[in-house]
Design a protein around this motif. Sequence first.
Motif, short mmCIF file in Angstrom:
data_model
loop_
_atom_site.label_atom_id
_atom_site.label_comp_id
_atom_site.label_asym_id
_atom_site.label_seq_id
_atom_site.Cartn_x
_atom_site.Cartn_y
_atom_site.Cartn_z
N GLN A 1 25.07 -22.55 3.48
CA GLN A 1 23.99 -21.62 3.14
C GLN A 1 23.78 -21.61 1.62
O GLN A 1 24.68 -21.93 0.86
CB GLN A 1 24.32 -20.21 3.64
CG GLN A 1 24.43 -20.11 5.14
CD GLN A 1 23.14 -20.51 5.83
OE1 GLN A 1 22.05 -20.07 5.47
NE2 GLN A 1 23.25 -21.39 6.82
N PRO A 2 22.58 -21.22 1.18
CA PRO A 2 22.33 -21.16 -0.27
C PRO A 2 23.29 -20.22 -0.99
O PRO A 2 23.65 -19.17 -0.48
CB PRO A 2 20.89 -20.64 -0.36
CG PRO A 2 20.27 -21.01 0.94
CD PRO A 2 21.38 -20.89 1.96
N PHE A 3 23.69 -20.64 -2.17
CA PHE A 3 24.51 -19.83 -3.06
C PHE A 3 23.62 -19.37 -4.20
O PHE A 3 22.97 -20.18 -4.86
CB PHE A 3 25.69 -20.66 -3.60
CG PHE A 3 26.48 -19.97 -4.67
CD1 PHE A 3 27.30 -18.91 -4.35
CD2 PHE A 3 26.38 -20.37 -5.99
CE1 PHE A 3 28.03 -18.25 -5.34
CE2 PHE A 3 27.10 -19.73 -6.98
CZ PHE A 3 27.92 -18.67 -6.66
N GLY A 4 23.56 -18.07 -4.43
CA GLY A 4 22.60 -17.50 -5.38
C GLY A 4 22.96 -17.65 -6.85
O GLY A 4 22.10 -17.48 -7.70
N ASN A 5 24.20 -17.93 -7.18
CA ASN A 5 24.63 -18.05 -8.58
C ASN A 5 24.29 -16.78 -9.38
O ASN A 5 23.92 -16.85 -10.55
CB ASN A 5 24.01 -19.29 -9.24
CG ASN A 5 24.69 -19.66 -10.54
OD1 ASN A 5 25.84 -19.35 -10.77
ND2 ASN A 5 23.95 -20.32 -11.41
N PHE A 6 24.43 -15.63 -8.73
CA PHE A 6 24.10 -14.37 -9.39
C PHE A 6 25.04 -14.07 -10.55
O PHE A 6 24.69 -13.34 -11.47
CB PHE A 6 24.14 -13.22 -8.38
CG PHE A 6 23.15 -13.40 -7.25
CD1 PHE A 6 21.80 -13.54 -7.51
CD2 PHE A 6 23.59 -13.48 -5.95
CE1 PHE A 6 20.89 -13.73 -6.48
CE2 PHE A 6 22.70 -13.67 -4.90
CZ PHE A 6 21.34 -13.80 -5.17
N GLU A 7 26.24 -14.64 -10.50
CA GLU A 7 27.19 -14.44 -11.59
C GLU A 7 26.79 -15.23 -12.83
O GLU A 7 27.29 -14.97 -13.92
CB GLU A 7 28.60 -14.89 -11.14
CG GLU A 7 29.14 -14.14 -9.95
CD GLU A 7 28.56 -14.60 -8.61
OE1 GLU A 7 28.79 -13.92 -7.61
OE2 GLU A 7 27.87 -15.65 -8.57
N LEU B 1 27.72 -20.87 -13.12
CA LEU B 1 27.29 -22.26 -12.96
C LEU B 1 25.99 -22.48 -13.72
O LEU B 1 25.27 -21.51 -14.02
CB LEU B 1 27.08 -22.58 -11.47
CG LEU B 1 28.30 -22.42 -10.57
CD1 LEU B 1 27.94 -22.76 -9.14
CD2 LEU B 1 29.46 -23.26 -11.06
N PRO B 2 25.66 -23.73 -14.05
CA PRO B 2 24.39 -23.98 -14.73
C PRO B 2 23.22 -23.41 -13.92
O PRO B 2 23.21 -23.46 -12.69
CB PRO B 2 24.30 -25.51 -14.80
CG PRO B 2 25.72 -25.95 -14.74
CD PRO B 2 26.42 -24.96 -13.85
N ARG B 3 22.26 -22.85 -14.60
CA ARG B 3 21.10 -22.25 -13.94
C ARG B 3 20.23 -23.33 -13.33
O ARG B 3 19.88 -24.31 -13.99
CB ARG B 3 20.29 -21.41 -14.91
CG ARG B 3 21.06 -20.21 -15.38
CD ARG B 3 20.24 -19.37 -16.32
NE ARG B 3 21.06 -18.26 -16.80
CZ ARG B 3 20.62 -17.38 -17.65
NH1 ARG B 3 19.41 -17.46 -18.14
NH2 ARG B 3 21.41 -16.41 -18.04
N ARG B 4 19.91 -23.14 -12.07
CA ARG B 4 19.06 -24.06 -11.33
C ARG B 4 18.12 -23.24 -10.45
O ARG B 4 18.32 -22.05 -10.25
CB ARG B 4 19.89 -25.00 -10.44
CG ARG B 4 20.87 -25.88 -11.19
CD ARG B 4 20.13 -26.97 -11.95
NE ARG B 4 21.04 -27.93 -12.53
CZ ARG B 4 21.35 -27.99 -13.81
NH1 ARG B 4 20.84 -27.12 -14.66
NH2 ARG B 4 22.18 -28.90 -14.26
N ASP B 5 17.13 -23.89 -9.89
CA ASP B 5 16.20 -23.21 -8.98
C ASP B 5 16.94 -22.67 -7.76
O ASP B 5 17.96 -23.22 -7.34
CB ASP B 5 15.10 -24.16 -8.51
CG ASP B 5 14.12 -24.51 -9.61
OD1 ASP B 5 14.02 -23.75 -10.60
OD2 ASP B 5 13.45 -25.55 -9.49
#
Length: 157
Positions: free
Chosen positions: A97-103, A106-110
């Motif tokens: 499932q998609p990981f939101g990277n809210f923290e 990780l490098p910012r991506r779409d």
Amino acid sequence: MRHRSVLPLLLAGLVLLAFLAFGGTGFLGQLTEDTTPEGTSSAVPAPSAAPGTSASPGQVNPSGLPEVRESALPAEGRRVLELIRAGGPYRYSQDGQPFGNFERILPRRDRGYYREYTVPTPGESDRGARRIVAGADGEKYYTDDHYESFKYIAEGS
């Protein structure tokens, strides 16, 4: 009378704000993206690989995060890497499932660029805290503290 004409505008503004805040990489995502003085993105481009495939051994770490060798991962993590490379099957319905990277570690991506996978923890009755997060360009990251920190996985080593 004046308060009646302001209320619909206030409600519309709140609805718009909620939409922008939870709508992924829309307007607010663009506002929070780091940019250089020239207005170009400061995000480091990731090396290319076909989505869903493993990054090539020796791939440059696109994140600047600490690295962990694939061989140093727990046995369960190495098994999950094999499953990711094979396209599954996965043990948990949340895997892939998609990981939101809210923290924002990780490098910012779409939105939708990253996918998360559970690394089972022996003795845990639930999914535990360990995960592998895979980027669409093939790079992978490991966390053993439920997204508090990440390490770039140096695959093939």
